[in-house]
Write a protein that holds these residues in place. Structure first.
Motif, mmCIF file in Angstrom:
data_model
loop_
_atom_site.group_PDB
_atom_site.id
_atom_site.type_symbol
_atom_site.label_atom_id
_atom_site.label_comp_id
_atom_site.label_asym_id
_atom_site.label_seq_id
_atom_site.Cartn_x
_atom_site.Cartn_y
_atom_site.Cartn_z
ATOM 1 N N GLU A 32 48.147 37.108 39.354
ATOM 2 C CA GLU A 32 47.709 36.046 39.768
ATOM 3 C C GLU A 32 46.695 36.404 40.736
ATOM 4 O O GLU A 32 45.602 37.419 40.805
ATOM 5 C CB GLU A 32 48.851 35.444 40.551
ATOM 6 N N GLN A 33 45.774 34.656 41.123
ATOM 7 C CA GLN A 33 44.316 34.826 41.743
ATOM 8 C C GLN A 33 45.262 34.000 43.098
ATOM 9 O O GLN A 33 44.773 33.928 44.231
ATOM 10 C CB GLN A 33 43.302 34.178 41.127
ATOM 11 N N ASN A 34 46.318 33.530 42.811
ATOM 12 C CA ASN A 34 47.267 32.385 44.052
ATOM 13 C C ASN A 34 47.836 34.143 44.619
ATOM 14 O O ASN A 34 49.264 33.764 45.056
ATOM 15 C CB ASN A 34 47.642 31.692 43.474
ATOM 16 N N PRO A 51 50.923 34.442 27.917
ATOM 17 C CA PRO A 51 49.704 34.722 28.335
ATOM 18 C C PRO A 51 48.960 33.819 29.602
ATOM 19 O O PRO A 51 49.901 32.497 29.514
ATOM 20 C CB PRO A 51 49.343 34.591 26.558
ATOM 21 N N GLU A 52 47.576 34.090 30.395
ATOM 22 C CA GLU A 52 47.124 33.613 30.074
ATOM 23 C C GLU A 52 46.478 32.152 29.677
ATOM 24 O O GLU A 52 46.462 32.210 28.152
ATOM 25 C CB GLU A 52 45.648 34.097 30.497
ATOM 26 N N GLY A 53 46.988 31.034 30.079
ATOM 27 C CA GLY A 53 46.314 29.256 29.460
ATOM 28 C C GLY A 53 47.031 28.998 29.038
ATOM 29 O O GLY A 53 47.670 28.032 28.287
ATOM 30 N N TYR A 108 38.041 48.840 27.126
ATOM 31 C CA TYR A 108 36.861 48.839 26.758
ATOM 32 C C TYR A 108 36.933 47.858 25.444
ATOM 33 O O TYR A 108 37.511 47.548 24.827
ATOM 34 C CB TYR A 108 35.724 49.947 25.759
ATOM 35 N N TYR A 109 34.871 46.303 26.058
ATOM 36 C CA TYR A 109 35.522 45.789 24.592
ATOM 37 C C TYR A 109 34.296 46.176 24.119
ATOM 38 O O TYR A 109 32.975 46.153 24.850
ATOM 39 C CB TYR A 109 34.715 44.488 25.313
ATOM 40 N N GLY A 110 33.957 46.984 22.974
ATOM 41 C CA GLY A 110 33.138 47.825 22.591
ATOM 42 C C GLY A 110 32.685 48.427 23.377
ATOM 43 O O GLY A 110 33.354 49.567 24.307
ATOM 44 N N GLY A 113 43.160 40.112 41.922
ATOM 45 C CA GLY A 113 41.999 40.143 42.175
ATOM 46 C C GLY A 113 40.960 39.399 41.441
ATOM 47 O O GLY A 113 41.645 37.851 40.966
ATOM 48 N N ALA A 114 40.115 39.045 41.637
ATOM 49 C CA ALA A 114 38.942 38.176 41.215
ATOM 50 C C ALA A 114 38.927 37.704 39.801
ATOM 51 O O ALA A 114 39.256 38.510 39.686
ATOM 52 C CB ALA A 114 37.398 38.727 42.148
ATOM 53 N N ASN A 115 37.637 36.613 39.946
ATOM 54 C CA ASN A 115 37.352 36.670 38.807
ATOM 55 C C ASN A 115 37.191 38.066 37.574
ATOM 56 O O ASN A 115 35.928 38.302 39.187
ATOM 57 C CB ASN A 115 36.821 35.804 38.141
ATOM 58 N N GLY A 116 37.607 38.306 36.629
ATOM 59 C CA GLY A 116 36.330 39.111 35.835
ATOM 60 C C GLY A 116 36.999 40.367 36.408
ATOM 61 O O GLY A 116 35.942 41.697 36.371
ATOM 62 N N ALA A 117 38.581 40.767 37.328
ATOM 63 C CA ALA A 117 38.489 42.186 37.441
ATOM 64 C C ALA A 117 39.354 43.062 36.325
ATOM 65 O O ALA A 117 39.133 44.514 36.599
ATOM 66 C CB ALA A 117 39.669 41.953 38.762
ATOM 67 N N GLY A 118 39.965 42.379 35.389
ATOM 68 C CA GLY A 118 41.089 43.023 34.813
ATOM 69 C C GLY A 118 42.440 42.982 34.356
ATOM 70 O O GLY A 118 42.467 43.593 33.966
ATOM 71 N N LYS A 119 42.294 41.909 35.239
ATOM 72 C CA LYS A 119 43.483 41.116 34.969
ATOM 73 C C LYS A 119 44.121 41.368 33.791
ATOM 74 O O LYS A 119 45.692 42.061 33.737
ATOM 75 C CB LYS A 119 43.894 40.383 35.989
ATOM 76 N N THR A 120 43.880 40.732 33.138
ATOM 77 C CA THR A 120 43.928 39.673 31.736
ATOM 78 C C THR A 120 44.078 41.236 31.347
ATOM 79 O O THR A 120 45.027 41.563 29.847
ATOM 80 C CB THR A 120 43.088 38.972 31.249
ATOM 81 N N THR A 121 43.134 41.665 30.621
ATOM 82 C CA THR A 121 42.623 42.950 29.978
ATOM 83 C C THR A 121 43.987 43.701 30.279
ATOM 84 O O THR A 121 44.040 44.869 29.455
ATOM 85 C CB THR A 121 41.050 44.096 30.654
ATOM 86 N N THR A 122 44.735 44.113 31.301
ATOM 87 C CA THR A 122 45.155 45.108 31.454
ATOM 88 C C THR A 122 46.478 45.069 30.991
ATOM 89 O O THR A 122 47.248 45.407 30.856
ATOM 90 C CB THR A 122 45.551 45.234 32.869
ATOM 91 N N ASP A 176 51.108 35.973 33.283
ATOM 92 C CA ASP A 176 49.516 35.764 33.535
ATOM 93 C C ASP A 176 48.733 34.759 34.385
ATOM 94 O O ASP A 176 48.770 33.659 33.566
ATOM 95 C CB ASP A 176 48.041 36.307 31.783
ATOM 96 N N GLU A 177 48.503 34.468 35.345
ATOM 97 C CA GLU A 177 48.015 33.034 36.344
ATOM 98 C C GLU A 177 49.508 32.067 35.636
ATOM 99 O O GLU A 177 48.726 31.142 35.439
ATOM 100 C CB GLU A 177 46.708 32.895 35.850
ATOM 101 N N PRO A 178 50.275 32.512 36.175
ATOM 102 C CA PRO A 178 51.238 31.092 36.162
ATOM 103 C C PRO A 178 51.079 30.246 36.966
ATOM 104 O O PRO A 178 51.311 29.253 36.545
ATOM 105 C CB PRO A 178 52.787 31.504 35.919
ATOM 106 N N GLN A 236 32.781 49.006 29.489
ATOM 107 C CA GLN A 236 34.151 49.547 29.790
ATOM 108 C C GLN A 236 34.755 47.980 31.156
ATOM 109 O O GLN A 236 34.229 48.382 32.313
ATOM 110 C CB GLN A 236 33.940 50.498 31.004
ATOM 111 N N ALA A 237 36.233 47.794 30.905
ATOM 112 C CA ALA A 237 36.453 46.663 31.524
ATOM 113 C C ALA A 237 37.764 47.425 32.518
ATOM 114 O O ALA A 237 38.097 47.111 33.625
ATOM 115 C CB ALA A 237 37.191 45.760 30.679
ATOM 116 N N LEU A 238 38.729 48.455 32.320
ATOM 117 C CA LEU A 238 39.184 49.101 32.567
ATOM 118 C C LEU A 238 38.726 50.819 33.445
ATOM 119 O O LEU A 238 38.544 51.795 31.671
ATOM 120 C CB LEU A 238 41.074 49.120 32.407
#
Ligand code: ATP
Ligand code: MG
Lengths: 236, 353
Positions: free
Chosen positions: A192-194, A83-85, A11-13, A35-44, A160-162, A16-18
């Motif tokens: 990945e998104q790719n 990490p992402e970014g 959860y974020y507060g 998965g698409a943007n906001g699917a929860g990949k980074t959160t995982t 995360d999204e290399p 629920q993200a996952l």
């Protein structure tokens, strides 16, 4: 089984993200989470490395529960996270960034060996050892972020999204290097998104949608799945 | 025959000679400068000696702030409170327990460090502006405590008087003698701070400041290192405050105030955050300007009739404010950055442009 994730809910507060995700990664595999943007990949990935903690569910690494551990304890078990970014240290040089990757290690000789290994994987980094990381191109920063994670000498590497924001030729290079790293014995969990690239190098894959896993299979199976093709590969 | 040598060969040895020469030259210049400072009581005016004393002690406090704010990126408005803490501990150890000053000094520094560590605990949960606010709490709680608690020991608002330091029969009872203490402590703190900046510890500090997520993922425990930075910053403040107490021979709950905490931050900004020469350059410049303002105050007071009575007090903040604005606008990276540009230009001479 190297990594076993058992119905984690993060959860974020109050958001629920996952929503109860389970999957496994075996020794020596490349597993991808698409998965698409906001699917929860980074959160995982953040939940795996201890930046976030699941409210319910558990995570086992080599049979040991790790879901309550802080990140600095998780790294020491052999899980490194690029990490992402990228998040390289812009005001340190390439060599100093790689040195930071080995922060938790004391074995000088083995660190030197790993440095040579990273420079062999990424000759570009060797050429630019003394350059400030903030002045590297996006592709070089990605190589540095991966090299820095490898300097922790991980058994499991989280990426995360290399390929984010890279030109196609660099994307190819990055994915070839991921295969090479895997051949050297490092298990890889790739976000990945790719999807096309990720599925073509992965042994197994999971598709994430708004916090739940909706599909899984071998890389090949998902590549040939019409729903996946339509949703993630932009093909009819 | 030299023309037949492969190109580049001589360049290398020339560059090498230049580098070692430069290093030797720099060390000589530094040693000469320090010798001049140590000999200052023999030829300098009393007011100059006093200025160097004050500057040395202030630099130490700014060096501590540089570890916390410059390297680790945690803003603190509590540095002056930890200076008072160090002053009280040192004076109490000397007057109550009959300790020698030179033993009390490091113990007071560590005591102040532990108090600083306590006030750094909120850094577990808050960052930036909120952390600055919580360090501000130290600036209220500590003086209040010293004024009101244990009056028979702490002597309330009156504060404590200190005897002059003494070592092997030498009594450091005048600024000219005290200078040897303040300069020596300054040299030690400078060497330590410089090495922290280049060590594994310093790298961890910078990593937390620049990329806290990546730092955590690499195995750096941010809370542990932030607390170490708070501890070290307050150790430096404690050293500075203990020296001041024995220089002024007195300390009370208002010897250093919030105003001083802000000025110390201003000195750090003017000098340059996260560079080891920054505190030295910033403290000397700002303290110099503030003291010039004090001297200029009476001179210009006829032209400021309304402010005439308080001209001295009125001008100091004005000068400080103006200098800070000028730095923030024109030299946000501080004098240390300018200093490194000058050094680089000097190294490239005669081809610099
Ligand atoms: N710090 C946060 N606070 C609140 N919600 C967040 C936070 N970070 C992410 N979220 C939400 O959690 C969900 C999952 O985000 P996450 O970053 O894991 O997605 P992602 O799959 O990595 O997406 P992308 O491909 O864009 O990186 C999103 O709905 C996002 O808005
Ligand atoms: Mg993401």
């Amino acid at each position: 089984m190297l990594l076993h994730i058992d119905s984690i809910q993060t959860y974020y507060g109050s958001i629920q993200a996952l929503k109860g995700i389970s999957f496994t990664v075996d020794q020596g595999e490349i597993v991808t989470l698409i998965g698409a943007n906001g699917a929860g990949k980074t959160t995982t990935l953040h939940t795996l490395s201890g930046i976030l903690h699941p409210r319910h569910g558990s995570i086992f690494f080599e049979g040991q529960p790790i879901h309550t551990m802080p990140p600095h304890a998780v790294v020491r078990l052999g899980i490194a996270h690029s990490p992402e970014g990228r998040r390289v240290f812009g005001r340190l040089t390439v060599a100093e960034n790689l040195d930071m990757g080995a922060f938790v290690r004391r074995d000088k000789a083995a660190i030197k060996q790993d440095l040579d290994r990273v420079y062999t994987l990424f000759p570009r980094l060797k050429e630019r050892q003394k350059q400030l990381a903030g002045t590297l191109s996006g592709g070089e920063q990605q190589m540095l972020a991966m090299g820095r994670a490898l300097m922790a000498s991980p058994r499991l590497l989280l990426l995360d999204e290399p390929s984010m924001g890279l030109a196609p030729i660099l994307v190819d290079l990055i994915f070839e290097t991921i295969l090479e790293i895997n051949k050297q014995g490092v298990t890889v969990l790739l976000v990945e998104q790719n999807a096309l690239m990720a599925l073509s190098i992965a042994s197994r894959a999971y598709v994430l949608e708004t916090g739940s896993i909706i599909l899984s299979g071998t890389g090949k199976e998902l590549l040939n799945n019409p729903d996946v093709m339509k949703a993630y590969l932009g093909m009819e | 025959m030299a023309v037949l040598r492969p190109a580049g060969e001589f360049d290398q040895s020339y560059a090498y000679d230049m580098a070692t020469m430069r290093r030797r030259w720099q060390w000589l210049a530094l040693a000469g400068f320090l010798a001049l400072l140590y000999a200052l009581p023999a030829y300098g005016s009393p007011s100059l000696v006093s200025f160097v004393n004050r500057a040395a002690m202030i630099i130490i406090a700014v060096q501590g702030l540089n570890i916390l704010t410059g390297y680790t990126g945690q803003i603190s408005l509590g540095q002056a409170a930890f200076m008072i803490t160090g002053g009280y501990i040192a004076v109490l150890l000397v007057t109550r327990l009959d300790w020698n000053f030179f033993l009390a000094l490091p113990v007071a520094a560590i005591g102040a460090g532990l108090v600083g560590l306590f006030f750094g605990l909120p850094s577990l949960r808050v960052k930036g502006f909120y952390l600055a606010m919580s360090t501000l709490a130290a600036q209220f709680i500590i003086p209040w405590f010293l004024r009101n608690a244990f009056p028979e020991v702490l002597n309330g608002a009156q504060g404590l008087n200190a005897p002059p330091p003494e070592l092997f029969g030498v009594v450091f009872n005048q600024p000219g003698r005290f200078l040897y203490i303040s300069l020596t402590v300054l040299i030690v703190t400078t060497v330590v701070a410089h090495n922290i900046g280049r060590s594994r510890l310093g790298r961890a500090f910078v990593a937390i400041r620049d990329q806290d997520l990546a730092a955590e993922l690499l195995g750096i425990n941010p809370f542990k290192y932030k607390l170490q930075a708070f501890f070290l910053a307050a150790v430096y403040a404690g050293l500075s405050g203990a020296l001041f107490a024995f220089h002024l021979r007195h300390v009370n709950s208002e010897t250093f105030s919030l105003n001083d905490s802000v000025i110390l931050l201003g000195m750090l900004i003017a000098g340059g955050l996260g560079a080891s020469v920054g505190p030295i350059l910033g403290a000397v410049l700002i303290q110099g300007i503030l003291e010039l303002a004090t001297m200029a105050g009476p001179a210009v007071s006829p032209f400021l009739p309304s402010a005439a009575a308080g001209a001295v007090q009125a001008l100091r903040p004005l000068f400080f404010g103006v200098v800070l604005m000028v730095f923030l606008i024109f030299e946000p990276r501080g004098l240390a950055h300018r200093w490194s540009l000058i050094k680089a230009a000097w190294r490239l001479r005669p081809f610099s442009h």
